[in-house]
Design a protein around this motif. Structure first.
Motif, PDB file in Angstrom:
ATOM      1  N   ALA A 137      73.689  35.917  52.076  1.00  0.00           N
ATOM      2  CA  ALA A 137      73.448  36.029  53.579  1.00  0.00           C
ATOM      3  C   ALA A 137      72.908  36.855  54.168  1.00  0.00           C
ATOM      4  CB  ALA A 137      74.977  36.475  53.905  1.00  0.00           C
ATOM      5  N   GLN A 138      72.112  36.577  55.477  1.00  0.00           N
ATOM      6  CA  GLN A 138      71.365  37.593  56.271  1.00  0.00           C
ATOM      7  C   GLN A 138      72.655  38.454  56.617  1.00  0.00           C
ATOM      8  OE1 GLN A 138      69.653  34.519  58.676  1.00  0.00           O
ATOM      9  NE2 GLN A 138      67.794  35.274  57.902  1.00  0.00           N
ATOM     10  N   VAL A 139      72.185  39.881  56.493  1.00  0.00           N
ATOM     11  CA  VAL A 139      73.080  40.791  56.990  1.00  0.00           C
ATOM     12  C   VAL A 139      72.899  41.717  57.869  1.00  0.00           C
ATOM     13  CG1 VAL A 139      74.888  42.553  55.918  1.00  0.00           C
ATOM     14  CG2 VAL A 139      74.149  40.505  54.470  1.00  0.00           C
ATOM     15  N   SER A 140      73.524  41.992  59.158  1.00  0.00           N
ATOM     16  CA  SER A 140      73.451  42.841  60.229  1.00  0.00           C
ATOM     17  C   SER A 140      74.523  44.134  59.920  1.00  0.00           C
ATOM     18  CB  SER A 140      73.551  42.378  61.331  1.00  0.00           C
ATOM     19  OG  SER A 140      73.414  43.051  62.188  1.00  0.00           O
ATOM     20  N   LEU A 141      74.076  45.540  59.888  1.00  0.00           N
ATOM     21  CA  LEU A 141      74.719  46.518  59.690  1.00  0.00           C
ATOM     22  C   LEU A 141      75.164  47.240  60.613  1.00  0.00           C
ATOM     23  CD1 LEU A 141      72.959  47.520  56.347  1.00  0.00           C
ATOM     24  CD2 LEU A 141      74.749  45.823  56.471  1.00  0.00           C
ATOM     25  N   MET A 142      76.299  47.777  60.983  1.00  0.00           N
ATOM     26  CA  MET A 142      76.778  48.439  62.180  1.00  0.00           C
ATOM     27  C   MET A 142      77.666  49.748  61.482  1.00  0.00           C
ATOM     28  SD  MET A 142      78.062  45.603  64.786  1.00  0.00           S
ATOM     29  CE  MET A 142      79.105  46.475  65.862  1.00  0.00           C
ATOM     30  N   ALA A 143      77.262  50.830  62.082  1.00  0.00           N
ATOM     31  CA  ALA A 143      78.036  52.017  61.709  1.00  0.00           C
ATOM     32  C   ALA A 143      77.137  53.375  62.374  1.00  0.00           C
ATOM     33  CB  ALA A 143      78.005  52.598  60.253  1.00  0.00           C
ATOM     34  N   ARG A 144      77.517  54.644  62.458  1.00  0.00           N
ATOM     35  CA  ARG A 144      77.167  55.722  63.343  1.00  0.00           C
ATOM     36  C   ARG A 144      76.193  56.471  62.268  1.00  0.00           C
ATOM     37  NH1 ARG A 144      82.637  58.634  64.454  1.00  0.00           N
ATOM     38  NH2 ARG A 144      82.775  58.043  62.450  1.00  0.00           N
ATOM     39  N   ARG A 145      76.402  56.521  60.967  1.00  0.00           N
ATOM     40  CA  ARG A 145      75.232  57.361  60.036  1.00  0.00           C
ATOM     41  C   ARG A 145      74.113  56.547  59.787  1.00  0.00           C
ATOM     42  NH1 ARG A 145      79.685  58.814  55.925  1.00  0.00           N
ATOM     43  NH2 ARG A 145      80.309  56.904  56.509  1.00  0.00           N
ATOM     44  N   GLU A 146      73.043  56.773  60.552  1.00  0.00           N
ATOM     45  CA  GLU A 146      71.807  55.858  60.309  1.00  0.00           C
ATOM     46  C   GLU A 146      71.339  56.185  59.032  1.00  0.00           C
ATOM     47  OE1 GLU A 146      68.618  56.708  62.917  1.00  0.00           O
ATOM     48  OE2 GLU A 146      67.417  54.949  62.185  1.00  0.00           O
ATOM     49  N   ASP A 147      71.309  57.530  58.257  1.00  0.00           N
ATOM     50  CA  ASP A 147      70.781  57.815  57.072  1.00  0.00           C
ATOM     51  C   ASP A 147      71.395  56.866  56.143  1.00  0.00           C
ATOM     52  OD1 ASP A 147      73.127  59.065  57.449  1.00  0.00           O
ATOM     53  OD2 ASP A 147      72.692  60.596  55.875  1.00  0.00           O
ATOM     54  N   ARG A 148      72.784  56.509  56.184  1.00  0.00           N
ATOM     55  CA  ARG A 148      73.235  55.855  54.995  1.00  0.00           C
ATOM     56  C   ARG A 148      73.071  54.370  55.355  1.00  0.00           C
ATOM     57  NH1 ARG A 148      77.930  59.186  52.994  1.00  0.00           N
ATOM     58  NH2 ARG A 148      78.746  57.268  52.261  1.00  0.00           N
ATOM     59  N   LEU A 149      72.719  53.770  56.648  1.00  0.00           N
ATOM     60  CA  LEU A 149      72.499  52.345  56.971  1.00  0.00           C
ATOM     61  C   LEU A 149      71.080  52.305  56.340  1.00  0.00           C
ATOM     62  CD1 LEU A 149      73.946  52.076  60.398  1.00  0.00           C
ATOM     63  CD2 LEU A 149      74.859  51.182  58.283  1.00  0.00           C
ATOM     64  N   SER A 150      70.223  53.130  56.531  1.00  0.00           N
ATOM     65  CA  SER A 150      68.946  52.820  56.296  1.00  0.00           C
ATOM     66  C   SER A 150      68.721  53.022  54.592  1.00  0.00           C
ATOM     67  CB  SER A 150      68.017  53.944  56.750  1.00  0.00           C
ATOM     68  OG  SER A 150      66.920  54.260  56.145  1.00  0.00           O
ATOM     69  N   ALA A 151      69.591  53.786  53.967  1.00  0.00           N
ATOM     70  CA  ALA A 151      69.647  53.645  52.657  1.00  0.00           C
ATOM     71  C   ALA A 151      70.145  52.523  51.813  1.00  0.00           C
ATOM     72  CB  ALA A 151      70.531  54.943  51.924  1.00  0.00           C
ATOM     73  N   LEU A 152      71.222  51.863  52.675  1.00  0.00           N
ATOM     74  CA  LEU A 152      71.839  50.641  52.145  1.00  0.00           C
ATOM     75  C   LEU A 152      71.023  49.448  52.179  1.00  0.00           C
ATOM     76  CD1 LEU A 152      74.146  48.982  51.234  1.00  0.00           C
ATOM     77  CD2 LEU A 152      75.168  48.761  53.334  1.00  0.00           C
ATOM     78  N   CYS A 153      69.975  49.349  53.475  1.00  0.00           N
ATOM     79  CA  CYS A 153      68.956  48.644  53.653  1.00  0.00           C
ATOM     80  C   CYS A 153      68.010  48.545  52.454  1.00  0.00           C
ATOM     81  CB  CYS A 153      68.468  48.642  54.932  1.00  0.00           C
ATOM     82  SG  CYS A 153      69.104  48.242  56.246  1.00  0.00           S
ATOM     83  N   ASP A 154      67.702  49.867  52.176  1.00  0.00           N
ATOM     84  CA  ASP A 154      66.669  49.867  50.766  1.00  0.00           C
ATOM     85  C   ASP A 154      67.243  49.394  49.608  1.00  0.00           C
ATOM     86  OD1 ASP A 154      64.981  51.103  52.714  1.00  0.00           O
ATOM     87  OD2 ASP A 154      65.447  53.040  52.223  1.00  0.00           O
ATOM     88  N   LYS A 155      68.517  49.376  49.243  1.00  0.00           N
ATOM     89  CA  LYS A 155      69.243  49.227  48.011  1.00  0.00           C
ATOM     90  C   LYS A 155      69.476  47.713  48.142  1.00  0.00           C
ATOM     91  CE  LYS A 155      73.558  50.423  46.033  1.00  0.00           C
ATOM     92  NZ  LYS A 155      75.162  51.037  46.229  1.00  0.00           N
ATOM     93  N   ILE A 156      69.468  47.144  49.033  1.00  0.00           N
ATOM     94  CA  ILE A 156      69.711  45.673  49.115  1.00  0.00           C
ATOM     95  C   ILE A 156      68.345  45.094  48.869  1.00  0.00           C
ATOM     96  CG2 ILE A 156      70.199  43.578  50.547  1.00  0.00           C
ATOM     97  CD1 ILE A 156      72.705  45.210  51.868  1.00  0.00           C
ATOM     98  N   VAL A 157      67.311  45.624  49.587  1.00  0.00           N
ATOM     99  CA  VAL A 157      66.122  45.287  49.459  1.00  0.00           C
ATOM    100  C   VAL A 157      65.429  45.344  47.843  1.00  0.00           C
ATOM    101  CG1 VAL A 157      63.527  45.585  50.012  1.00  0.00           C
ATOM    102  CG2 VAL A 157      65.262  45.243  51.764  1.00  0.00           C
ATOM    103  N   ALA A 158      65.959  46.369  47.283  1.00  0.00           N
ATOM    104  CA  ALA A 158      65.425  46.683  45.875  1.00  0.00           C
ATOM    105  C   ALA A 158      66.101  45.845  45.010  1.00  0.00           C
ATOM    106  CB  ALA A 158      66.017  48.205  45.658  1.00  0.00           C
ATOM    107  N   GLU A 159      67.317  45.011  45.418  1.00  0.00           N
ATOM    108  CA  GLU A 159      67.618  43.956  44.580  1.00  0.00           C
ATOM    109  C   GLU A 159      66.926  42.589  44.513  1.00  0.00           C
ATOM    110  OE1 GLU A 159      71.497  43.040  44.108  1.00  0.00           O
ATOM    111  OE2 GLU A 159      72.372  45.342  44.341  1.00  0.00           O
TER     112      GLU A 159
END
Ligand code: NDP
Length: 249
Positions: free
Chosen positions: A31-53
């Protein structure tokens, strides 16, 4: 691996716990995933983690689901980037457990704003284009507390019973229009959720209760969500209740 290829999934509360695990699980299914939450650092780190896979790069939006303009921007931004939303995971939530007597009524208000109105407003924002496409799946994260009430969970249970009521009414409205609605009712899952309980005595007893069992992981819930959204379009998994094996109630 590619069960959800070409599907676009929007996940609220994606910065930790069940939302984070679900975003990863959906991305792993293509899936193409779009993420929502208030803590930007956590969202950005999650994007990096998914891309690293080696998976498709997600997009993210800083979004407080108490603010309808944040929700609107997130949904519009997702539509601009990916063209549609096929799956909405309404996961953002808080759990302010504690006795009714002496409760901080601001906690009650915030909990209803996030757990109920936030979920309803996210649904409202994605619904028109899902109806236009004649396709879409809304997954609402409730709780065992949306089925069973206990002392010190009166207010939290009230929010999760409301999620169940809203979900089934919505399911009936959209049943003939190609849309699916699923309610997930987890028991105890090891996440940050209990860290935010404001009543300290209740927080301690809930943490002790969870520590006394083999709590579920966020991945256990993510697997159930992937199961529900991967069924053929003629199959609507209405409800999934998942408790740790050693959680009796
Ligand atoms: P976490 O605390 O790990 O995650 C909660 C998520 O909700 C975070 O990503 C947080 O992001 C987000 N969130 C909270 N407030 C807001 C807000 N105002 N706007 C946008 N996002 C918000 O807990 P869980 O993963 O456990 O919880 C996820 C869901 O699962 C909740 O709905 C919860 O009620 C439900 N649940 C959990 C159980 C458990 O035992 N853990 C059991 C049953 C149900 P941020 O702070 O960055 O905004």
């Amino acid at each position: 691996m590619s069960q959800l290829k070409n599907k676009v999934a929007l996940v609220t509360g994606a910065s930790s716990g069940i939302g984070e695990a679900t975003a990863i699980a959906l991305a792993r299914q293509g899936a193409q995933v779009s993420l929502m939450a208030r803590r930007e650092d956590r969202l950005s780190a999650l994007c990096d983690k998914i891309v690293a896979e080696g998976l498709e790069k997600p997009i993210y939006f800083i979004c407080d689901v108490q603010k309808s303009q944040d929700i609107e921007k997130s949904v519009q931004g997702t539509l601009e980037k990916f063209g549609r939303v096929d799956i909405l995971i309404n996961n953002a939530g808080v759990m302010y457990l504690g006795p009714v007597e002496g409760a901080d009524i601001e906690d009650w208000k915030r909990m209803f704003d996030i757990n109920v109105l936030g979920l309803m407003n996210c649904t409202h924002a994605v619904l028109p284009q899902m109806l236009k496409n004649g396709d879409g799946h809304i997954v609402n994260i409730s709780s065992v507390s949306g089925k069973v009430v206990s002392a010190r969970s009166a207010a939290y249970s009230a929010t999760k019973f409301a999620v169940g009521a809203f979900s089934d009414g919505l399911r009936q409205e959209v049943a003939k229009k190609g849309l699916r609605v699923t309610v997930i009712q987890p028991g105890a899952v090891a996440t940050e959720l209990t860290d935010h309980i404001t009543d300290s005595a209740t927080q301690k007893s809930v943490k002790d209760w969870v520590a006394g069992m083999k709590a579920l992981t966020s991945e256990d819930i993510a697997n159930a969500i992937v199961y529900a959204v991967s069924q053929p379009s003629t199959v609507n998994v209405n409800e999934i209740t998942i408790r740790p094996t050693d959680q009796a109630f």
